[in-house]
Design an enzyme around this catalytic site. Structure first.
Site, mmCIF file in Angstrom:
data_model
loop_
_atom_site.group_PDB
_atom_site.id
_atom_site.type_symbol
_atom_site.label_atom_id
_atom_site.label_comp_id
_atom_site.label_asym_id
_atom_site.label_seq_id
_atom_site.Cartn_x
_atom_site.Cartn_y
_atom_site.Cartn_z
ATOM 1 N N GLY A 1 -26.425 21.318 -19.195
ATOM 2 C CA GLY A 1 -24.592 20.975 -19.569
ATOM 3 C C GLY A 1 -24.043 19.258 -19.518
ATOM 4 C CE1 TYR B 1 -15.855 31.941 -14.895
ATOM 5 C CE2 TYR B 1 -16.183 33.762 -16.401
ATOM 6 C CZ TYR B 1 -16.233 32.503 -16.099
ATOM 7 O OH TYR B 1 -16.251 31.469 -16.793
ATOM 8 C CG ASP C 1 -12.452 22.922 -16.236
ATOM 9 O OD1 ASP C 1 -11.474 22.635 -16.400
ATOM 10 O OD2 ASP C 1 -12.835 24.110 -17.106
ATOM 11 C CG LEU D 1 -18.088 18.607 -25.409
ATOM 12 C CD1 LEU D 1 -18.482 19.205 -23.786
ATOM 13 C CD2 LEU D 1 -17.163 17.016 -24.686
ATOM 14 C CD GLU E 1 -22.795 19.153 -28.214
ATOM 15 O OE1 GLU E 1 -22.549 18.684 -26.821
ATOM 16 O OE2 GLU E 1 -22.951 19.501 -29.100
ATOM 17 C CG ASP F 1 21.854 6.388 5.066
ATOM 18 O OD1 ASP F 1 22.944 6.564 4.287
ATOM 19 O OD2 ASP F 1 20.718 7.229 4.180
ATOM 20 C CG ASP G 1 24.548 12.095 2.955
ATOM 21 O OD1 ASP G 1 24.574 13.612 2.625
ATOM 22 O OD2 ASP G 1 25.601 11.163 3.008
ATOM 23 C CG ASP H 1 17.669 8.216 2.542
ATOM 24 O OD1 ASP H 1 18.508 7.775 2.293
ATOM 25 O OD2 ASP H 1 17.890 8.971 0.700
#
Ligand code: GDG
Length: 724
Positions: free
Chosen positions: A29, A86, A140, A376, A380, A498, A500, A679
């Site tokens: 492939g 699958y 994938d 593809l 090709e 500090d 928040d 922060d």
């Protein structure tokens, strides 16, 4: 030589069983070919499903040992689990949704459970073979959870993920009940790759809208103690293999045969796997329209449809196949003659030499999917046009359309446009064909499959390096141990905190962020220790801070330093400040608040603050820039400054900042131990004001002047507990 571990759903092999004997052949492939080219630089190892259900322990053992000789490691999956993972979740949920077929998308928690489990099996298999310094590359949509599974096992590993199909817009992604887990799964990687910038855009927008990770800049997301890069890497083909194959004797033989058999008819080539995303019925209808609209072409052209079998036991695919059969029959019966068949239609796959022969022969390739990650075949086809003659008609929805700008690009839903494009293609002068094809070939030759793989891996290692740098700045157990030791030894300690985002998480309404019992107790004990001088240094108004912390024996700085109060004394002003500017700027603040749903104005003694935490992130980003632009004109010439905090824009006097305020405590005493934690942007002034040996710690992972970064508010609280 480093090891590269590829993790993909299928191993690049075909396993066959004849008379009880197993044989294994490598299958070439695109991906396998591309990775072959890396073998000079890496030891390539592959982990994946072997391609068939194997239940007998003996067969597993044989397959295992045969594959290991080829540096492949099979993941055996029991067949009902495999079907759910699958056929179910991957191909009946993710595939249709990511190709914008929401109506075909199943939301079934059983298949999701098995998807999770099978992803777990892949990660376990990797764990069995993994070594320190391996590079992992996950392939994938079937394995979206694997990057994070690996990350939790190997926090400092190099992990890449490539997504081969489209990534949908946030609007579709948000419909998935398991969207958060999938997004987090992918973000376990250092580098997330897509074929096109559109998919990058959609993924980035989903990270900020679904996971609220909006700390990204130029495709780089800061994510906990790492950075994740999200970028496009258009996959190429093995260009030379296709170009060279056109000269193969076997291809020449096939070609000769087809030239004879087609008797001068011009072939319009279609090669697709059976799938609704490919829009084959639509294309056939366009051909029908073409033959009606341009009757002169009857008997002169024919369409060759090679439909590669796929998933045809699934009802939806079977019905699609029946629909295609019907339309082909309809066209052939409508226009066909004894001497001419308008559509040649094969439902099978063809061998490589035949494929190349068709690519070479066909003057036109018609590739018009509704959606395609890359496609593809379009590339090709062009690689086989060694004489430069041929026309590609390409859907603008295929990923490859971004690179193949010399193709005739069409909207796949527009049958009229496809019919006209066919006409244009068949009439196109040869010089123009050659000009277009050569231009595209240049791109394909350069950006071939080897380039793609190398380029991705180079970037992966770069990003990983950036993460390691952050990791070094990370407040790790070793630093914590040192800090605690210094704290214990010091006779006097100065601690700036500090509020928040440091001691408490952000709430949708700032008024809801009052300290809980535990935090209150911690602050109380911390400030009562005789060695300690604790200063709460906040941007909040003094009334709220007084209300919440008044009784505690600590010092407080309010409104970024406009006010301060020493323990047991009254509130004092930093200086008499001019406040008249507020009248002038308030209407602008009101206007932006009105125009931006979810935002609100907070008025403090010496500042105006516009909060937009609850606003839609896209709108907030746009309004923020517009607002800043407007404000920078409005404050011109005044001694005011705009400060950007965490989801807040604030205008205040320029003399006021936390750094100036903090210096008040540094002036008259040399402290053997100093700790400052904050922060946001406004705390940077505190960090900068501290002497070098101070422990300055930033909550979150943005760029900072602090010495260390710490992940969360919870980590800060746990550190304070340890101090006690
Ligand atoms: C995913 C994405 C993305 C096809 N029929 C025959 C045959 N083929 C070969 C072609 C080509 C490949 O199969 C199909 O290419 P796709 O681009 O459609 O790739 P997929 O793997 O199906 O799909 C897609 C791709 O990943 C890569 O990232 O482009 O968008 O869906 O190489 O030549 N080969 C032979 N006979 C056939 O009948 N020999």
């Amino acid at each position: 030589m480093g090891r590269l571990v590829i993790i993909s759903n299928r191993l690049p092999v075909t396993i066959t069983e004849k008379k009880g004997k197993l044989s294994i052949r490598p299958s070439a492939g695109g991906l396998a070919t591309g990775l072959n080219s890396l073998k000079n630089n890496y030891e390539v190892i592959w982990v994946g499903w072997p391609g068939l259900p194997v239940s007998k322990a003996a067969s597993k053992k044989t397959i295992n040992s045969l594959l290991q000789e080829m540096a492949m490691h099979p993941v055996f999956i029991d067949s009902s689990k495999f079907n759910n993972y699958y056929g179910g979740f991957s191909n009946s949920t993710l595939w249709p949704l990511f190709h914008y077929f929401q109506q075909y998308t199943d939301f079934v928690s059983r298949t999701w459970q098995d998807y999770k489990e099978v992803n777990g099996l892949f990660a376990e298999k990797v764990a069995k073979i993994a070594r320190k310094d391996d590079i992992f590359w996950v392939q994938d949509y079937q394995l979206m959870l694997v990057p994070q599974l690996l990350r939790s096992k190997y926090p400092r590993a190099t992990i890449g993920y490539f997504h081969h199909i489209p990534f949908p817009s946030y609007e579709l992604m948000r419909t998935l009940p398991w969207r958060d887990a999938l997004m987090r799964g992918v973000l376990g990687a250092d580098l997330v790759g897509f074929h096109t910038f559109d998919y990058v855009r959609h993924f980035t927008s989903a990270t900020s809208r679904i996971l609220n990770y909006d700390d990204h800049y130029l495709g780089r997301v800061r994510f906990q103690n790492r950075v994740v890069d999200i970028d496009s890497f258009p996959m190429g083909i093995d260009y030379d293999k296709f170009a060279k194959a056109t000269h193969d004797p076997e291809v020449a033989k096939e070609l000769e045969r087809y030239i004879k058999e087609t008797r001068g008819e011009k072939i319009i080539l279609n090669i697709d796997r059976l799938d609704y995303s490919k829009a084959l019925p639509q294309r056939l209808r366009a051909f029908d329209l073409f033959l009606t609209k341009y009757p002169n072409y009857r008997k002169k052209v024919s369409m060759l449809v090679i439909l590669v079998p796929s998933r045809d036991t699934v009802g939806r695919y079977r019905r699609l196949k029946e629909e295609i059969d019907r339309i082909v029959g309809y066209i052939n019966s409508k226009y066909g003659r004894i001497s001419w068949t308008p559509v040649h239609y094969y439902y099978r796959s063809v061998k490589f030499s035949r494929l190349v022969a068709w690519y070479k022969l066909a003057p036109v390739a018609l590739i018009t999917p509704y959606r395609d990650g890359m496609n593809l075949v379009s590339k090709e086809y062009l690689a086989c046009k060694t004489d430069g003659k041929g026309v590609l008609i390409l859907s603008e929805m295929a990923g490859s359309s971004k690179e193949l700008i010399g193709a005739l690009q069409v909207n796949p839903n527009n049958t009229e446009a496809i019919a006209d494009a066919l006409h244009q293609a068949l009439q196109m002068p040869e010089e123009e064909q050659i000009k277009r094809v050569r231009k595209m070939q240049k791109v394909l030759q350069r950006n071939n499959i080897n380039y793609w793989a190398r380029h991705f891996l180079e970037r992966l290692q770069e990003v990983h390096q950036a993460s390691l740098t952050i990791y070094e700045q990370f407040f790790n157990p070793k630093v914590e141990k040192q800090l605690l030791a210094k704290y214990r030894q010091a006779p006097r300690r100065l601690i700036f905190l500090d509020y928040d985002g440091t001691l408490t998480n952000f709430r949708s309404d700032p008024a809801l962020a009052a300290p809980g019992k535990h935090l209150y107790q911690t602050l109380s004990e911390l400030s009562q220790q005789p060695e300690n001088q604790v200063i709460l240094i906040s941007g909040r108004d003094k009334e709220t801070l007084e209300h919440w912390f008044g009784p505690l024996p600590l010092d407080i700085v309010a409104e970024h330093g406009a006010w301060y109060k020493k323990n047991g004394h009254k509130w004092r002003q930093y200086a008499k400040l001019d406040n008249s500017w507020k009248e002038e700027l308030r209407p602008i603040f009101n206007q932006f608040t009105d125009r931006t749903p979810g935002s609100f104005l907070e008025e403090k003694n010496y500042s105006l603050a516009w909060h937009y935490r609850k606003t839609d992130p896209g709108l907030a980003e746009m309004r923020k820039h517009e607002f800043m632009d407007k404000l920078s004109h409005a404050i011109y010439g005044k001694s005011l400054q705009i400060m950007e905090g965490n989801k807040v824009l604030e205008v205040k006097n320029v003399e006021i900042n936390k750094g100036t305020a903090a210096k008040r405590w540094l002036a008259n005493e040399t402290w053997p131990f100093i700790l400052a934690i904050g922060d946001d942007y406004t705390d940077e002034d505190t960090f900068k004001a501290m002497p070098k040996q101070a422990y300055t710690i930033k909550v979150g992972f943005n760029e900072t002047a602090a010495r260390y970064n710490i992940s969360t508010v919870e980590d800060v609280l746990s550190l304070l507990d340890k101090l006690l």
